[in-house]
Design a protein around this motif. Structure first.
Motif, PDB file in Angstrom:
ATOM      1  N   THR A 254       0.550  -3.033  -3.295  1.00 46.02           N
ATOM      2  CA  THR A 254       0.487  -1.586  -3.180  1.00 46.02           C
ATOM      3  C   THR A 254      -0.789  -1.170  -2.453  1.00 46.02           C
ATOM      4  N   VAL A 255      -0.849   0.068  -2.064  1.00 45.65           N
ATOM      5  CA  VAL A 255      -2.053   0.575  -1.403  1.00 45.65           C
ATOM      6  C   VAL A 255      -3.261   0.384  -2.318  1.00 45.65           C
ATOM      7  N   GLN A 256      -3.120   0.723  -3.592  1.00 45.73           N
ATOM      8  CA  GLN A 256      -4.234   0.554  -4.520  1.00 45.73           C
ATOM      9  C   GLN A 256      -4.653  -0.911  -4.618  1.00 45.73           C
ATOM     10  N   ALA A 257      -3.682  -1.807  -4.661  1.00 44.39           N
ATOM     11  CA  ALA A 257      -4.009  -3.231  -4.755  1.00 44.39           C
ATOM     12  C   ALA A 257      -4.776  -3.693  -3.531  1.00 44.39           C
ATOM     13  N   GLN A 258      -4.373  -3.228  -2.363  1.00 41.37           N
ATOM     14  CA  GLN A 258      -5.075  -3.623  -1.149  1.00 41.37           C
ATOM     15  C   GLN A 258      -6.490  -3.061  -1.120  1.00 41.37           C
ATOM     16  N   GLN A 259      -6.663  -1.866  -1.631  1.00 42.21           N
ATOM     17  CA  GLN A 259      -8.013  -1.314  -1.731  1.00 42.21           C
ATOM     18  C   GLN A 259      -8.871  -2.157  -2.675  1.00 42.21           C
ATOM     19  N   LEU A 260      -8.295  -2.541  -3.799  1.00 43.08           N
ATOM     20  CA  LEU A 260      -9.024  -3.391  -4.739  1.00 43.08           C
ATOM     21  C   LEU A 260      -9.330  -4.753  -4.135  1.00 43.08           C
ATOM     22  N   MET A 261      -8.448  -5.252  -3.285  1.00 48.61           N
ATOM     23  CA  MET A 261      -8.714  -6.522  -2.614  1.00 48.61           C
ATOM     24  C   MET A 261      -9.875  -6.394  -1.639  1.00 48.61           C
ATOM     25  N   ALA A 320      -0.872 -12.830  -0.155  1.00 49.26           N
ATOM     26  CA  ALA A 320      -1.986 -12.184   0.540  1.00 49.26           C
ATOM     27  C   ALA A 320      -3.280 -12.408  -0.223  1.00 49.26           C
ATOM     28  N   VAL A 321      -4.292 -12.865   0.483  1.00 50.32           N
ATOM     29  CA  VAL A 321      -5.596 -13.142  -0.115  1.00 50.32           C
ATOM     30  C   VAL A 321      -6.682 -12.577   0.797  1.00 50.32           C
ATOM     31  N   ASP A 322      -7.657 -11.884   0.199  1.00 53.96           N
ATOM     32  CA  ASP A 322      -8.825 -11.412   0.941  1.00 53.96           C
ATOM     33  C   ASP A 322      -8.444 -10.404   2.032  1.00 53.96           C
ATOM     34  N   PRO A 323      -9.407  -9.925   2.820  1.00 53.51           N
ATOM     35  CA  PRO A 323      -9.099  -8.948   3.866  1.00 53.51           C
ATOM     36  C   PRO A 323      -8.060  -9.439   4.885  1.00 53.51           C
ATOM     37  N   GLU A 324      -8.006 -10.753   5.100  1.00 59.40           N
ATOM     38  CA  GLU A 324      -7.014 -11.291   6.034  1.00 59.40           C
ATOM     39  C   GLU A 324      -5.606 -11.015   5.524  1.00 59.40           C
ATOM     40  N   GLY A 325      -5.427 -11.139   4.224  1.00 62.54           N
ATOM     41  CA  GLY A 325      -4.130 -10.835   3.635  1.00 62.54           C
ATOM     42  C   GLY A 325      -3.794  -9.364   3.724  1.00 62.54           C
ATOM     43  N   VAL A 326      -4.794  -8.513   3.538  1.00 65.33           N
ATOM     44  CA  VAL A 326      -4.581  -7.073   3.680  1.00 65.33           C
ATOM     45  C   VAL A 326      -4.154  -6.750   5.111  1.00 65.33           C
ATOM     46  N   ALA A 327      -4.804  -7.350   6.066  1.00 63.99           N
ATOM     47  CA  ALA A 327      -4.458  -7.121   7.470  1.00 63.99           C
ATOM     48  C   ALA A 327      -3.014  -7.540   7.756  1.00 63.99           C
ATOM     49  N   TYR A 328      -2.598  -8.655   7.173  1.00 62.50           N
ATOM     50  CA  TYR A 328      -1.229  -9.139   7.374  1.00 62.50           C
ATOM     51  C   TYR A 328      -0.221  -8.132   6.823  1.00 62.50           C
ATOM     52  N   LYS A 338      -3.297   1.322   7.883  1.00 60.58           N
ATOM     53  CA  LYS A 338      -4.710   1.074   7.613  1.00 60.58           C
ATOM     54  C   LYS A 338      -5.393   2.336   7.117  1.00 60.58           C
ATOM     55  N   ASP A 339      -5.001   3.492   7.668  1.00 62.13           N
ATOM     56  CA  ASP A 339      -5.600   4.752   7.224  1.00 62.13           C
ATOM     57  C   ASP A 339      -5.313   5.013   5.741  1.00 62.13           C
ATOM     58  N   MET A 340      -4.130   4.631   5.287  1.00 59.13           N
ATOM     59  CA  MET A 340      -3.786   4.811   3.875  1.00 59.13           C
ATOM     60  C   MET A 340      -4.665   3.937   2.992  1.00 59.13           C
ATOM     61  N   VAL A 341      -4.923   2.723   3.434  1.00 62.50           N
ATOM     62  CA  VAL A 341      -5.719   1.788   2.642  1.00 62.50           C
ATOM     63  C   VAL A 341      -7.198   2.154   2.681  1.00 62.50           C
ATOM     64  N   CYS A 342      -7.658   2.592   3.831  1.00 65.52           N
ATOM     65  CA  CYS A 342      -9.090   2.857   4.020  1.00 65.52           C
ATOM     66  C   CYS A 342      -9.459   4.258   3.543  1.00 65.52           C
ATOM     67  N   GLN A 343      -9.223   4.496   2.282  1.00 63.74           N
ATOM     68  CA  GLN A 343      -9.572   5.756   1.645  1.00 63.74           C
ATOM     69  C   GLN A 343     -10.493   5.472   0.467  1.00 63.74           C
ATOM     70  N   GLY A 344     -11.231   6.490   0.036  1.00 68.18           N
ATOM     71  CA  GLY A 344     -12.081   6.353  -1.132  1.00 68.18           C
ATOM     72  C   GLY A 344     -13.143   5.285  -0.960  1.00 68.18           C
ATOM     73  N   GLU A 345     -13.373   4.532  -2.018  1.00 67.97           N
ATOM     74  CA  GLU A 345     -14.414   3.514  -1.997  1.00 67.97           C
ATOM     75  C   GLU A 345     -14.145   2.439  -0.960  1.00 67.97           C
ATOM     76  N   ALA A 346     -12.864   2.159  -0.707  1.00 62.87           N
ATOM     77  CA  ALA A 346     -12.506   1.112   0.254  1.00 62.87           C
ATOM     78  C   ALA A 346     -12.923   1.469   1.681  1.00 62.87           C
ATOM     79  N   ALA A 347     -13.089   2.759   1.961  1.00 66.85           N
ATOM     80  CA  ALA A 347     -13.453   3.185   3.315  1.00 66.85           C
ATOM     81  C   ALA A 347     -14.787   2.621   3.764  1.00 66.85           C
ATOM     82  N   SER A 348     -15.639   2.245   2.808  1.00 64.26           N
ATOM     83  CA  SER A 348     -16.975   1.757   3.151  1.00 64.26           C
ATOM     84  C   SER A 348     -17.007   0.247   3.394  1.00 64.26           C
TER      85      SER A 348
END
Length: 353
Positions: A254-261, A320-328, A338-348
């Motif tokens: 999910t989007v939240q999971a990818q942000q947590l990753m 999916a593991v690490d940022p590489e998995g998120v990118a996949y 990517k815009d959906m994932v790069c919100q909140g704390e993950a944006a930094s």
């Protein structure tokens, strides 16, 4: 209990969406898509939306009704009966309970209507198709990830899925195929395990709080069966200053999971192309309505919990593991950007800069 391992492989709201087209395909009539609950946003936002879109593309003259049972088996049964009364030609069902939902497939069969089990198996002799990835392998990948990121003697917590969901048992079997020998030898220690009724994150949170209390925070890994459980475990560990220090698996990406990753707090998630699963279910439904051959779609059969052979439409999966998995996942999942994932704390994070 239904299982999909190498021994078993043989070769509350209704009408969330309604579509009717005007041109094109041979198939007409009606298809009903029955969702189990609205705790997990994927059902309506990804699976149902993709199914509706694919049906509109390949059979625009077919009406599609989408129902959501709100995690109530009696409601889902009534919704199936409602769909049949409205003249449904095919039922596509994500059962809340693989056992009690058999009545849905059995009732539909009495009226000559085929049932496609989507994501979760329906343990009925009248289940016509099953569309899913190999959840046994998915569970094994979750466990292996946690094992690979822990050490000899480390203590693990297992947050399993809903006991009424046949997939949860298969995922757990896959996890234990990796973990059981390690628990037996002492290479890893099973500190706590619990099922999560209805895949409810609130229940998973209580389980993780109990685990941390009972183990005095001596937890080095969390084998979580989905992202909702993972997020709950991470929230509990956050309060103890442990988030980001413990590997945590998941499922659905999910989007939240990818942000947590990206933040290093969840370290793995199993991803399935839900748009492809939904599209495959739509293709099968249209073939059934048109009485067309489907052997190119259902390339294998599986044995369900009542011993019936069910046509199996397999879907790929990815760990999916690490940022590489998120990118996949972002690259391959049309429902996530990517815009959906790069919100909140993950944006930094570096990934989002």
């Amino acid at each position: 209990m239904f299982s999909l391992n190498k021994m078993h492989l043989l070769a509350a709201s209704t009408a969330a969406f309604t579509i009717a087209g005007a041109i094109g395909a041979q198939a007409e009539g009606m298809v009903a898509f029955l969702l189990p609950e609205n705790v997990n946003p994927r059902w309506e936002q990804q699976d149902a939306a993709a199914f509706v879109a694919k049906m509109k593309e390949i059979a625009p003259d077919t009406k599609v009704e989408v129902f959501n049972a709100g995690n109530d088996t009696s409601v889902q049964q009534r919704q199936a009966e409602q769909a049949l009364t409205q003249g449904a030609d095919v039922l596509v069902v994500i059962p809340i309970d693989g056992e009690s939902s058999a009545i849905i497939a059995d009732t539909a069969a009495e009226e000559g209507v085929p049932t496609i089990a989507y994501d979760r198996m329906i343990n009925s002799e009248n289940t016509k198709f099953w569309v899913q990835a190999d959840m046994y392998a998915t569970g094994a990948a979750q466990a292996q990830h946690v094992v690979d990121n822990t050490a000899k003697g480390d203590t693990l917590v297992m947050l399993k899925g809903s006991p009424t969901d046949p997939n949860a048992a298969v995922i757990a079997e896959g996890q234990m195929s990796v973990l059981e020998p390690l628990f037996a030898s002492g290479e890893r220690v099973l500190g706590y395990e619990n099922w999560t009724q209805g895949w409810d994150p609130a229940i998973a949170r209580r389980s993780m709080d109990q685990a941390l209390t009972q183990l005095n925070n001596n937890v080095q890994g969390v084998v979580s069966s989905n992202d909702g459980n993972a997020g709950a475990a991470i929230a509990a560990m956050e309060e103890q200053g442990m988030a980001g220090k413990v590997p945590v698996s998941g499922l659905d990406c999910t989007v939240q999971a990818q942000q947590l990753m990206l933040l290093g707090k969840q370290t793995q998630c199993g991803w399935r192309p839900l748009h492809e699963m939904a599209a495959a279910a739509a293709e099968v439904a249209v073939r059934l309505m048109n009485d067309q051959d489907y052997s190119d779609l259902a390339t294998r059969t599986v044995t369900n919990g009542v011993g019936a052979e069910v046509n199996f439409v397999p879907v790929d999966s990815y760990s999916a593991v690490d940022p590489e998995g998120v990118a996949y996942v972002i690259e391959h999942d049309p429902s996530i950007t990517k815009d959906m994932v790069c919100q909140g704390e993950a944006a930094s994070t570096d990934f989002c800069k």
